[in-house]
Design an enzyme around this catalytic site. Structure first.
Site, PDB file in Angstrom:
ATOM      1  N   LYS A 170      35.536  42.977  38.240  1.00 43.89           N
ATOM      2  CA  LYS A 170      36.285  44.554  38.295  1.00 43.89           C
ATOM      3  C   LYS A 170      35.047  45.311  38.431  1.00 43.89           C
ATOM      4  CE  LYS A 170      37.058  46.464  34.089  1.00 43.89           C
ATOM      5  NZ  LYS A 170      35.448  46.613  33.417  1.00 43.89           N
ATOM      6  N   HIS A 200      38.902  39.532  33.122  1.00 39.98           N
ATOM      7  CA  HIS A 200      38.675  38.416  32.492  1.00 39.98           C
ATOM      8  C   HIS A 200      39.661  38.092  31.347  1.00 39.98           C
ATOM      9  CE1 HIS A 200      36.609  41.407  29.863  1.00 39.98           C
ATOM     10  NE2 HIS A 200      36.591  40.840  28.826  1.00 39.98           N
ATOM     11  N   HIS A 262      42.627  45.580  32.245  1.00 38.31           N
ATOM     12  CA  HIS A 262      43.014  44.667  31.079  1.00 38.31           C
ATOM     13  C   HIS A 262      44.291  45.214  30.524  1.00 38.31           C
ATOM     14  CE1 HIS A 262      38.923  43.361  31.892  1.00 38.31           C
ATOM     15  NE2 HIS A 262      38.603  44.486  31.153  1.00 38.31           N
TER      16      HIS A 262
HETATM   17  C1  BG6 Z   1      34.958  44.888  29.952  1.00 34.13           C
HETATM   18  C2  BG6 Z   1      34.908  46.601  29.925  1.00 34.13           C
HETATM   19  O1  BG6 Z   1      35.800  44.939  30.987  1.00 34.13           O
HETATM   20  O2  BG6 Z   1      35.755  44.618  29.039  1.00 34.13           O
HETATM   21  C3  BG6 Z   1      33.956  46.723  28.724  1.00 34.13           C
HETATM   22  O3  BG6 Z   1      34.182  46.763  31.095  1.00 34.13           O
HETATM   23  C4  BG6 Z   1      34.641  46.172  27.510  1.00 34.13           C
HETATM   24  O4  BG6 Z   1      33.675  48.121  28.389  1.00 34.13           O
HETATM   25  C5  BG6 Z   1      35.074  44.691  27.822  1.00 34.13           C
HETATM   26  O5  BG6 Z   1      33.846  46.259  26.317  1.00 34.13           O
HETATM   27  C6  BG6 Z   1      36.011  44.137  26.615  1.00 34.13           C
HETATM   28  O6  BG6 Z   1      36.119  42.939  26.751  1.00 34.13           O
HETATM   29  P1  BG6 Z   1      36.395  41.957  25.503  1.00 34.13           P
HETATM   30  O7  BG6 Z   1      36.657  40.404  26.218  1.00 34.13           O
HETATM   31  O8  BG6 Z   1      35.059  41.932  24.757  1.00 34.13           O
HETATM   32  O9  BG6 Z   1      37.684  42.394  24.728  1.00 34.13           O
END
Ligand code: BG6
Length: 512
Positions: A170, A200, A262
């Protein structure tokens, strides 16, 4: 290969096994993985450690070769040394075995490509040689502005064969119009069933488990609607700040960085109708239907139903931290926190608010979904002393803890001579305990393996991304119309006080 995977997760409960044994829609496995952005942060921290884990567990075919690509000129040995260092730095010590590392590195080659200048594709084609006749998977871990040009460069060099596929991180564009452009450029080289858009969060075990929870149990689904549910809260809180990502983050902000992808994916999985199967088309059809049912916000709506925040200096986990503008070195209107009250205009969710909130520099890292049920229709205990019954609540912790808690009313033991006493108790299902002994995989292990094997279920389809942008664009337009600027919140707090008011006006409160 699927059997091997199932063997590795022996002991996982049946819903998860059924998720994993679903059919694939592009069943041919790639034989060569070309990784653009291979010297970058994501590749070093996540992608190579994930590929190594798959290799160690015997999940990668012997024939699979990984070609790293970046702008810097370097030879294969120098690149392998870089990957070796990344594995040592980012994997737990007990996963590192010298012979396994050597075996993994032996799969790796390197080819310098300057995607911006459009050079290096001929060298890549020469390196791939007769592998060009067999399936190739290209994984883009590059700035998003490179997605279209790389897809075109691959097409021109004939590295976009019918069995080739492409995966992209993304964001896909920065609004609906630009995402359509990127999708069209990529789509010109790769058909949609060869395009794997990564979110992810979909690779996280606990997010996949939401499907199992909802659709492999009879208990919840009959109540999963406006008749029984008062509201839903989704919180994705982070303790980190800018993390040196100044050039990316400023001007993007929490709405585009976290909600557009997300959080909307989480929302879609929580609120969608039951899909006909866990196949890619069935699941993504239901998600897109849900995303299209999100009510667009107007300028009036955003005033009452949205809050933007930006952290000022404070303390997180006992350590003093600087404010966003100080980290940035200049004042900014970028939001590092957003809270929204969203509605889904369909039969199931009529009138049920979905409160979403995400922010950086919050007091703790937690991703959580809360389902607040309605109170029972009539309290039969009122006359015997229990005047107030707390409505049931289900809290699904996605990270860092993995558990599901259901709050229910229970009778306090006793002879009840001076009235019946009821108390809220918690039914606690800890997934970490139930599946103790199972190694928690990096989300990218699952996504990379599905990509290699051609299963699109956990990847975002073009119409989903575009529906997500449509909803986000409306909020951004409305923010511009009312000239909304972020309110300050102290780092280490749960956001601006107006975010608390957003939900408390409705008689509810955030679950902190
Ligand atoms: C990413 C964002 O997609 O996801 C980040 O760009 C964020 O800003 C991250 O910190 C959070 O991912 P996770 O897996 O740590 O919750």
């Amino acid at each position: 290969m699927r059997l091997t995977y199932a063997r590795c997760i022996r002991g996982a409960h049946p819903p998860l096994l059924s998720l994993l044994s679903k059919g694939t829609n592009v069943s041919v496995k790639v034989e060569t993985l070309v990784l653009f952005g291979a010297t970058g942060d994501l590749a070093q921290r996540m992608l190579f450690p994930s590929l190594y884990n798959l290799h160690m567990d015997g999940l990668l075919a012997d024939a699979l070769t990984i070609v790293g690509s970046g702008r810097s000129a370097m030879d294969r040995d120098a690149f392998r040394a870089q990957v070796r260092a990344a594995l040592t730095e980012y994997l737990p010590e007990d996963r590192i075995e010298a012979a396994v590392v050597d075996g993994f590195l032996a799969r790796i080659d390197y080819c310098a490509i300057d995607a911006g200048a459009g050079t290096g594709y001929a060298e890549l084609a020469a390196l791939l040689g007769d592998r060009m006749a067999r399936p190739i998977g290209v994984y883009l871990s590059t700035p998003p502005s490179m997605f279209g040009p790389i897809a075109q460069g691959l097409k021109a060099a004939n590295i976009a064969c019918a069995e080739c596929r492409i995966a992209m991180e993304k964001p896909i564009g920065h609004d609906l119009a630009s995402s359509r452009e990127v999708n069209a450029q990529v789509g010109d080289a790769f058909a949609e069933d060869r395009v794997f858009r990564i979110d992810h969060y979909l690779g996280k075990e606990t997010v996949q488990n939401l499907l199992a929870l909802r659709f492999a149990n009879m208990l919840f689904e009959p109540l999963w609607n406006a008749q029984a549910i008062d509201h839903v809260q989704i919180t994705v809180a982070e303790t980190v700040g800018l993390e040196g990502r100044v050039s990316y983050y400023d001007g993007v902000g929490a709405l585009k960085d976290m909600v557009q992808n997300h959080m909307l994916q989480l929302l879609a999985i929580i609120a969608m109708e039951p899909p006909a199967s866990v196949g890619a088309t069935a699941v993504r059809d239901e998600k897109v239907k849900l995303l299209r049912s999100l009510r667009k916000m107007t300028a009036e709506d955003v005033k009452a139903h949205s809050v933007k925040g930006q952290y000022s200096s404070g303390a997180v986990n006992g350590a003093a931290v600087a404010g966003y503008a100080d980290e940035l070195g200049q004042p900014s209107n970028t939001e590092t926190f957003v809270a929204l009250k969203a509605f889904i205009d369909n039969w199931r969710w009529k009138g049920v608010p979905f409160y979403l909130r995400t922010g950086k520099r919050m007091p703790q890292r937690k991703s959580e979904v809360l389902i607040q049920f309605k109170p029972v229709p009539h309290n039969i205990f009122a006359r015997v002393g229990a005047g107030k019954l707390d409505a049931n609540m289900m809290i699904i912790n996605l990270q860092p803890e993995e558990n599901i808690r259901v709050k229910v009313m229970a009778k306090q033991p006793g002879l009840d001579r001076d009235g019946v006493k009821l108390k809220e108790v918690t039914m606690d299902v800890s997934l970490s305990h139930s599946f103790a002994g199972e190694r928690r995989r990096i989300a990218y292990e699952r996504l990379l393996l599905d990509f290699i094997e051609g299963d699109q279920t956990l990847f975002v389809r073009r119409d989903e991304v575009e529906a997500q942008w449509e909803w986000i664009d409306a909020i951004r337009d409305a923010w511009d119309q009312v000239d909304m600027t972020p309110q300050s919140y102290t780092a280490g707090s749960w956001g601006p006080s107006s975010a608390i008011a957003l939900i408390e006006r409705d008689g509810a409160s955030w679950h902190d």
